[in-house]
Design an enzyme around this catalytic site. Structure first.
Site, mmCIF file in Angstrom:
data_model
loop_
_atom_site.group_PDB
_atom_site.id
_atom_site.type_symbol
_atom_site.label_atom_id
_atom_site.label_comp_id
_atom_site.label_asym_id
_atom_site.label_seq_id
_atom_site.Cartn_x
_atom_site.Cartn_y
_atom_site.Cartn_z
ATOM 1 N N LYS A 18 67.348 -9.981 2.418
ATOM 2 C CA LYS A 18 66.758 -10.807 1.612
ATOM 3 C C LYS A 18 66.240 -11.548 0.847
ATOM 4 O O LYS A 18 64.837 -12.829 0.867
ATOM 5 C CB LYS A 18 66.061 -9.289 1.245
ATOM 6 C CG LYS A 18 64.982 -9.368 0.408
ATOM 7 C CD LYS A 18 65.382 -7.508 -1.024
ATOM 8 C CE LYS A 18 63.831 -7.612 -1.415
ATOM 9 N NZ LYS A 18 62.504 -7.458 -1.611
ATOM 10 N N GLU A 485 48.202 6.491 -13.291
ATOM 11 C CA GLU A 485 49.875 6.382 -12.569
ATOM 12 C C GLU A 485 50.515 5.138 -13.586
ATOM 13 O O GLU A 485 51.362 4.757 -12.442
ATOM 14 C CB GLU A 485 49.096 6.283 -11.297
ATOM 15 C CG GLU A 485 48.797 6.787 -10.452
ATOM 16 C CD GLU A 485 48.832 7.412 -9.103
ATOM 17 O OE1 GLU A 485 49.828 6.965 -8.234
ATOM 18 O OE2 GLU A 485 47.677 7.789 -8.244
ATOM 19 N N ARG A 516 61.340 -7.002 2.808
ATOM 20 C CA ARG A 516 61.415 -5.053 2.449
ATOM 21 C C ARG A 516 62.025 -4.199 2.097
ATOM 22 O O ARG A 516 62.057 -3.894 3.640
ATOM 23 C CB ARG A 516 59.310 -4.744 2.170
ATOM 24 C CG ARG A 516 58.655 -5.300 1.228
ATOM 25 C CD ARG A 516 57.386 -4.461 1.062
ATOM 26 N NE ARG A 516 57.550 -3.419 0.552
ATOM 27 C CZ ARG A 516 57.359 -3.235 -0.654
ATOM 28 N NH1 ARG A 516 57.026 -3.424 -1.602
ATOM 29 N NH2 ARG A 516 57.257 -1.356 -1.154
ATOM 30 N N CYS A 517 62.758 -3.587 1.654
ATOM 31 C CA CYS A 517 63.328 -2.601 1.696
ATOM 32 C C CYS A 517 63.046 -1.011 0.669
ATOM 33 O O CYS A 517 62.418 -1.448 -0.261
ATOM 34 C CB CYS A 517 65.018 -2.594 1.142
ATOM 35 S SG CYS A 517 65.742 -4.341 2.679
ATOM 36 N N GLU A 606 52.132 9.984 10.267
ATOM 37 C CA GLU A 606 53.577 8.790 10.524
ATOM 38 C C GLU A 606 54.138 9.544 10.796
ATOM 39 O O GLU A 606 54.867 9.224 11.555
ATOM 40 C CB GLU A 606 53.492 8.770 9.313
ATOM 41 C CG GLU A 606 53.515 7.561 8.148
ATOM 42 C CD GLU A 606 54.397 7.385 6.831
ATOM 43 O OE1 GLU A 606 53.488 6.151 6.435
ATOM 44 O OE2 GLU A 606 55.160 6.822 6.962
ATOM 45 N N GLU A 667 41.593 5.346 4.297
ATOM 46 C CA GLU A 667 41.398 3.422 4.977
ATOM 47 C C GLU A 667 40.478 3.399 5.746
ATOM 48 O O GLU A 667 40.430 4.139 6.467
ATOM 49 C CB GLU A 667 43.348 3.310 4.405
ATOM 50 C CG GLU A 667 42.342 1.601 4.847
ATOM 51 C CD GLU A 667 42.561 0.706 6.590
ATOM 52 O OE1 GLU A 667 44.972 1.391 6.124
ATOM 53 O OE2 GLU A 667 42.560 0.536 7.244
ATOM 54 N N HIS A 696 43.798 -4.188 0.335
ATOM 55 C CA HIS A 696 45.230 -5.142 0.801
ATOM 56 C C HIS A 696 44.760 -5.981 0.183
ATOM 57 O O HIS A 696 45.710 -7.367 0.621
ATOM 58 C CB HIS A 696 45.393 -4.546 2.179
ATOM 59 C CG HIS A 696 45.714 -2.837 1.987
ATOM 60 N ND1 HIS A 696 44.061 -1.931 2.582
ATOM 61 C CD2 HIS A 696 47.107 -2.498 2.086
ATOM 62 C CE1 HIS A 696 45.419 -0.663 2.480
ATOM 63 N NE2 HIS A 696 47.046 -1.160 2.976
ATOM 64 N N CYS A 728 42.194 2.951 -1.340
ATOM 65 C CA CYS A 728 43.640 2.797 -1.348
ATOM 66 C C CYS A 728 44.114 2.867 -2.947
ATOM 67 O O CYS A 728 42.444 1.977 -3.718
ATOM 68 C CB CYS A 728 44.868 2.030 -0.383
ATOM 69 S SG CYS A 728 46.774 3.323 -0.643
HETATM 70 N N1 GLN Z 1 47.364 8.211 -5.460
HETATM 71 C C1 GLN Z 1 48.256 6.718 -4.882
HETATM 72 C C2 GLN Z 1 47.374 5.576 -5.583
HETATM 73 O O1 GLN Z 1 46.474 5.380 -6.079
HETATM 74 C C3 GLN Z 1 47.926 6.332 -3.620
HETATM 75 C C4 GLN Z 1 49.383 5.528 -3.069
HETATM 76 C C5 GLN Z 1 49.003 5.342 -1.269
HETATM 77 O O2 GLN Z 1 47.982 5.899 -0.531
HETATM 78 N N2 GLN Z 1 50.056 5.047 -0.325
HETATM 79 O O3 GLN Z 1 48.219 4.860 -5.743
HETATM 80 ZN ZN ZN Z 2 46.537 4.833 0.655
#
Ligand code: GLN
Ligand code: ZN
Length: 758
Positions: A18, A485, A516-517, A606, A667, A696, A728
């Site tokens: 990496k 957060e 990426r890890c 997933e 999403e 993204h 997201c």
């Molecule tokens: N609440 C998380 C954030 O806003 C959700 C992240 C995610 O869905 N991977 O970062």
């Molecule tokens: Zn998300």
């Protein structure tokens, strides 16, 4: 008994690959230097496996980015837009993997997708009508010869033809049928070439074969392999399956002229039964995947021997193997200096798993393996895992009643109550939770860890961040706010660190994709919550505003899916324990005056089983109730949100609705809003916020663009059910683009309200 390793972690013991690649990308390393690092790593990996007496050591399992991409490149599956950049072969490869922006042009990366049911991601090969599929590369041959030059005889590993065909995207008019003959020929050529080099073995990885296969699939497998195997000369061919059992094609694999079949006895719930009831062909080697390549617990020798005993009854010649590539576990326990020995002795990472293979193979040579010292020691170890049981937690799970899975009153009634409670405007605006995790935020967290700032200083810093974030959201005019957060490094680690039952490692990195890890926590024992985890931050944030402040939690399914799970209890049981802990937090937030609570289930989709036929019975039937358990005791006025990262849930839409949240955000901006049709068709009841722009990318969406997206949504979703939010969390974005993006989003919502009032 012989031993075999399916694949080895290529990133290096301390992520050397990496770091070397990142330097190369920054222009701080030449191609020669990067290649030298790679060679040194490969040699070290072969040497380590050789020292552990592994018989079938893999080569060509190394990759600069991804082995699926390697296979595509090997077969000339390189879209024209990458060739046309005119870069060196290595840079063309990296352009496919990561995209390219520079003097030679501007192209996006190939798509990336999750690799079966793992947290690894592969690059999706793209086949168009001009793709001439044929053997053009030399990587497997070079690496085989390289290993030989260092004195190691290896088994050359290549992604198999069926999995390659099935994972590829066909962007033109051609389909698998048009290219299968070329692909089969290319694999026959690979084998012939390995034959010239004197290679004894080739391993073709075919994880696709553990999925549900229909008659057409089976016919394809037969046609392709009859061709691939027509003239293999002195090279023995191992078809290697993993991540499940091959119930649909077991007989076919037995019938085709393979020299060896690799089967997964860990995740393949029916593998042993298949071998027992159908027998195993006498002319083939059974490569038995009995050492878990995906989880970090020591092998249970008693259980392994029981399976081996059964297999021996069939008279099959056998080799002992990992259940899948060791790519999915960390490199070595030797890197962990802080794990107490009484915990650490229960783990086996890649290096330690080599030792287990060797130990098992040795023990199996003995007349009475169960009397051997190694066996006895292992049995003792299995019986002694300290601090894992918590009788109170177990009793609590056992006492869960059916009505705890049901929130009352029913959602339509709650929707009315909440409209009255919150009096939010039509098309309420919100965000998914995180705000940009800028350098200063990460530095502050690091400083706390290193003891460079006091707890108090740290908390003051975070409060300042929260205050600024709340102020910003009020200025922008959002309706339901978040605290940002900032105190969270990661949405799973943050909770794991505060819950009882989790362990953390220092260097136990696992490759997620390319360079990426991730470092997943380990669920060691019964999970409980010793104290509140988020209440302090959420109530502080709420105290700064009259608008509703969302409490932010991670859901039980996601916490477990992004950790190494226990093997002594089921995933269902573990999920319930975590669900109860999160449920307590939900109720504490509610009691502290937080009226909107979001429980993220980013990873819910997933871990759907690879076989559709197992989706409900083996997963959704407990995963969805576990989520309901989290919020079922909320007051009707408390609005429960959830968030999922992928919009690909058309096929499980009813299950998503059955989570019984009040609002779901997900999403949508990159998926052509296809999900909307399915929401409408299925009379989706939950209020929805399909993301109105893609977070993204650093691009700032215009107001018009968002209005446009909302119009499309309104064609399918009732106005009173529609929320307006990004895709997201904004964690990875820069502050500079977040402000205008959210301003445009709010402006778009206002414009829509006007249209609807008019
Ligand atoms: N609440 C998380 C954030 O806003 C959700 C992240 C995610 O869905 N991977 O970062
Ligand atoms: Zn998300």
């Amino acid at each position: 008994m012989k031993t075999s390793v399916i694949g080895y972690p290529r990133i290096g013991k301390l992520r050397e690959l990496k770091f070397a690649e990142e330097k190369y990308f920054r222009g701080e390393l030449t191609e020669r230097e990067l290649r030298d690092t790679a060679e040194a790593l490969r040699v070290e990996h072969w040497r380590t496996q050789d020292a552990a007496d592994i018989d079938l050591i893999p080569s060509n399992d190394f990759s600069f980015y991804d082995t699926t991409l390697d296979a595509a490149e090997l077969l000339n599956i390189v879209p024209a837009r990458y060739r046309e950049l005119g870069l060196s072969p290595l840079d063309t490869y990296f352009a496919m993997a990561r995209g390219y922006q520079g003097p030679a042009g501007d192209v996006k990366a190939l798509a990336m997708k999750k690799w079966f049911n793992t947290n690894y991601h592969y690059t999706v090969p793209e086949i168009d009508d001009d793709t001439q599929i044929k053997l053009v590369g030399t990587k497997p041959f070079d690496e085989y010869a390289e290993a030989r030059s260092y004195g190691f005889e290896t088994k050359s590993v290549v992604l198999g033809p069926i999995t390659l065909l099935k994972l590829a995207r066909f962007t033109g008019t051609k389909t698998i049928a048009d290219v299968e003959a070329d692909v089969a020929q290319a694999y026959a050529d690979i084998i012939a070439h390995l034959g010239h080099l004197g290679a004894p073995w080739v391993q073709l990885d075919e994880p696709w074969l553990v999925r549900d296969l229909d008659a057409d699939d089976l016919a394809l497998v037969r046609r392709v392999f009859e061709r691939v195997l027509a003239n293999t000369g002195s090279v023995k061919v191992l078809v290697q399956t993993y991540f499940g059992d091959v119930r649909d094609c077991y007989d076919l694999l037995a019938e085709l002229p393979f020299d060896a079949i690799g089967l997964d006895f860990i995740e393949g719930t029916r593998t042993l039964d298949l071998v027992r009831t159908h027998g195993f062909p006498k002319d083939k080697l059974l490569v038995a995947g009995l050492v878990n390549g995906k989880n970090i617990w020591r092998n249970h020798f008693g259980k392994t021997l029981d399976v081996v005993d059964e297999l021996r009854k069939t008279g099959a010649e056998m080799a002992l193997s990992t259940s899948c590539s060791l790519l999915h576990v960390p490199y070595t326990l030797a890197n962990e200096t802080k794990l107490k020995p009484e915990y650490a002795e229960h783990f086996a990472f890649a290096v330690e798993k080599l030792g287990e293979l060797h130990e098992l193979a040795t023990l199996l040579e003995e007349d009475d393996p169960r009397a051997s010292q190694a066996f006895v020691a292992n049995a003792q170890l299995m019986g002694a895992r300290p601090d894992k049981d918590d009788a109170a937690v177990q009793a609590r799970v056992a006492a869960i009643t059916d009505d705890e899975y049901t929130r009352l009153p029913a959602r339509p009634e709650r929707e009315r109550i909440q409209k009255d409670e919150f009096k939010l405007p039509l098309f309420p605006t919100t965000t998914i939770g995180s705000f940009p995790q800028t350098r200063d935020v990460r530095a502050e967290r690091r400083a706390l860890k290193r003891g460079e700032v006091t707890r108090d200083e740290y908390e003051q810093f975070m409060r300042d961040k929260i205050a600024a974030c709340v102020k910003l959201q009020e200025q922008i005019g959002l309706d339901v706010l978040v605290h940002g957060e900032f105190e969270r490094n990661d949405m799973v680690e943050y909770f794991g660190e505060q819950l009882n039952g989790f362990l953390f490692t220092e260097k136990a990195w696992v490759q997620s994709y390319g360079t990426r890890c991730v470092k997943p926590p380990i669920v060691w024992g019964d999970v409980s919550r010793p104290h509140t985890m988020t209440v302090k931050w959420s109530t502080y944030a709420q105290s700064l505003t009259k608008k509703p402040m969302k409490g932010m939690l991670t859901g039980p399914v996601t916490i477990l899916n992004w950790s190494f799970p226990r093997e002594d209890i089921s995933r269902e049981e573990s999920t319930k324990q975590i669900a109860l802990a999160i449920r307590d937090e939900v109720l504490d937030l509610e009691a502290a005056g937080i009226r909107v609570i979001q429980v993220d289930e980013a990873a819910l989709r997933e871990k759907l089983p690879l076989r559709k036929s197992d989706w409900f019975s083996e997963y959704l039937d407990w995963a969805i109730p576990a989520f309901r358990l989290v919020h079922s005791a909320c007051k009707p006025t408390t609005q429960v949100h959830t968030h999922m990262c992928y919009s690909e849930f058309t096929d499980i839409i009813k299950a998503i609705d059955a989570m019984d949240a009040d609002v779901i955000t997900f999403e949508a901006s990159r998926s052509d809003l296809l999900i909307l049709d399915s929401l409408a068709e299925n009379h989706f009841e939950t209020e929805v916020g399909p993301g109105v722009y893609d977070i993204h990318s650093p691009r700032v969406p215009s107001t018009e663009e968002i209005v446009d997206a909302l119009h499309k949504m309104l064609a399918k979703v009732k106005p009173e059910k529609l929320w307006v939010n990004p895709d997201c969390g904004l964690k990875t974005r820069g502050e500079a683009e977040v402000l205008p993006s959210l301003e445009h989003m709010v402006a778009a919502a206002r414009q829509l309200r006007e249209e609807h009032q008019a």
